[in-house]
Design an enzyme around this catalytic site. Structure first.
Site, PDB file in Angstrom:
ATOM      1  N   PHE A   1       8.751  37.429   4.053  1.00  0.00           N
ATOM      2  CA  PHE A   1       9.532  36.191   4.073  1.00  0.00           C
ATOM      3  C   PHE A   1      10.984  36.441   3.654  1.00  0.00           C
ATOM      4  CE2 PHE A   1      10.466  32.598   0.931  1.00  0.00           C
ATOM      5  CZ  PHE A   1      11.187  31.839   1.840  1.00  0.00           C
TER       6      PHE A   1
ATOM      7  N   ASN B   1       6.120  54.869  -7.402  1.00  0.00           N
ATOM      8  CA  ASN B   1       6.267  55.775  -6.260  1.00  0.00           C
ATOM      9  C   ASN B   1       7.636  55.629  -5.601  1.00  0.00           C
ATOM     10  OD1 ASN B   1       3.634  56.709  -6.593  1.00  0.00           O
ATOM     11  ND2 ASN B   1       2.781  55.275  -5.105  1.00  0.00           N
TER      12      ASN B   1
ATOM     13  N   LYS C   1       4.917  42.913 -12.600  1.00  0.00           N
ATOM     14  CA  LYS C   1       6.349  42.780 -12.340  1.00  0.00           C
ATOM     15  C   LYS C   1       7.190  43.132 -13.570  1.00  0.00           C
ATOM     16  CE  LYS C   1       7.014  41.605  -8.047  1.00  0.00           C
ATOM     17  NZ  LYS C   1       7.922  42.371  -7.176  1.00  0.00           N
TER      18      LYS C   1
ATOM     19  N   ASP D   1       3.311  52.436   3.401  1.00  0.00           N
ATOM     20  CA  ASP D   1       2.731  51.724   2.267  1.00  0.00           C
ATOM     21  C   ASP D   1       3.261  52.344   0.983  1.00  0.00           C
ATOM     22  OD1 ASP D   1       0.927  50.729   0.224  1.00  0.00           O
ATOM     23  OD2 ASP D   1      -0.396  50.120   1.857  1.00  0.00           O
TER      24      ASP D   1
ATOM     25  N   TYR E   1      -0.095  39.528 -12.003  1.00  0.00           N
ATOM     26  CA  TYR E   1       1.150  39.667 -11.234  1.00  0.00           C
ATOM     27  C   TYR E   1       2.350  39.755 -12.170  1.00  0.00           C
ATOM     28  CZ  TYR E   1       4.865  38.513  -7.895  1.00  0.00           C
ATOM     29  OH  TYR E   1       6.010  38.523  -7.132  1.00  0.00           O
TER      30      TYR E   1
ATOM     31  N   ASN F   1       3.939  47.540   5.151  1.00  0.00           N
ATOM     32  CA  ASN F   1       2.604  47.857   5.662  1.00  0.00           C
ATOM     33  C   ASN F   1       2.026  46.701   6.475  1.00  0.00           C
ATOM     34  OD1 ASN F   1       1.923  45.959   3.735  1.00  0.00           O
ATOM     35  ND2 ASN F   1       0.472  47.255   2.636  1.00  0.00           N
TER      36      ASN F   1
END
Length: 319
Positions: free
Chosen positions: A12, A104, A155, A58, A151, A34
């Site tokens: 979005f 990563n 974060k 990914d 979540y 992904n």
């Protein structure tokens, strides 16, 4: 020409940011995703744009990131598992994807020598009661017994990874904490996208709980302008910005009523028990963004809802 690599670029916010940057010939964009969600399908012109390339990858696979991130001068990290239903259905995957995926990406950034990193966090790091919070207010996460907070936990960990990695590896870093961003192509869950689908289908609007929680609602074009200011601003020491619209505050029930008024239809509002931990208030102070970025939100809630609803009626009802 500056190359901007956007993880979660098919989402979005990623597609809106890319569309805005594509209007400026100084930028090339690399969208990495992904395709767990695919807002890019609604803007095929971006795939065909001469300065936009799309890479399927990914963030959970570190080996795939090195060569990709070599293509960027600035990395905007949006990729994450989001949505309250995901926190309850896939809590471990939410944690591992968001925390280890961010690690990563940052590891690849350190190895390839990027210039700047923009980490898109969340207002959820302020906990369940966040009224006119500043960037220096304490972060508060709810009890670990409730999956609702995986979540926010992921974060906040990502913020620390990003800021500390930037310090150790000498690249610029900015953390953005969005407050309830909405608009066309928001194909994931959320009060505004859920209400938009219901109105577009002439179905009842479902309010969970009593509808009293309040939010500051920020239209996506305002949010993207803030992100552009961050990308364009000169390198400084690490910083954090709340980005939202504290002038456009509404309860969930008030939001449902607005939708019915704007749609000019006699639609029913139905109430159901809350399915997750209650977040009572989320309204930001944006003085830092006003002062440093010279940014101000301009889109009213009625204007933004009208545009969003029109999109769902035309393109997004089945998404």
């Amino acid at each position: 020409m500056q190359r901007i690599l956007i993880t979660g670029g098919a989402g979005f916010i990623g597609t809106h940011l890319c569309a805005a940057l594509a209007e400026d010939s100084r930028y090339e964009m690399v969208l990495v995703d992904n395709f767990r969600r695919d807002s890019l399908a609604h803007v095929p012109s971006l795939r065909e744009h001469e300065r936009v390339s799309v890479v399927t990858a990914d963030i959970s696979s570190p080996d795939a990131l090195i060569d990709v991130i070599k293509k960027g001068d600035t990395v905007v990290h949006l990729a994450a598992i989001a949505g309250v239903s995901s926190y309850y259905a896939e809590p471990v995957k939410t944690l591992t994807t968001n925390i280890l995926g961010t690690y990563n990406v940052l590891t690849a950034c350190a190895k390839t020598g990027i210039r700047s990193f923009v980490y898109v966090s969340t207002s959820e790091v302020y906990g369940s009661d966040a009224l006119w919070v500043t960037e220096e207010d304490p972060c508060q996460i709810g009890p670990s017994s409730d999956r609702r907070w995986v979540y926010a936990t992921s974060k906040l960990a990502g913020e620390n990874f990003a800021l500390r990695s930037a310090e150790e590896n000498n690249f610029d870093c900015t953390v953005i904490r969005p407050f309830n961003i909405y608009g066309p192509r928001q194909i994931g869950e959320g009060a505004i996208s859920n209400f938009s689908r219901a109105v577009a289908a002439s179905k009842p609007l479902t309010v969970y709980g009593d509808g009293s929680p309040i939010r500051a609602w920020c239209y996506v074009s305002d949010f993207v302008r803030a992100m552009q200011r961050v990308i364009e601003s000169p390198p400084t020491e690490a910083r954090i910005f709340n980005i939202g619209n504290p002038r456009e505050v509404e309860t969930t029930l008030g939001l449902a009523r607005r939708f019915i008024r704007l749609a000019e239809e006699k639609l029913e509002i139905v109430f159901k028990p809350g399915v997750s931990a209650e977040v009572r208030a989320r309204v930001p102070s944006i003085e830092a963004a006003r002062r440093i970025l010279q940014w101000e939100p301009t889109v009213s809630l009625d204007e933004g809802l009208t545009t969003t609803l029109a999109w769902f009626k035309e393109d997004g009802i089945s998404r």
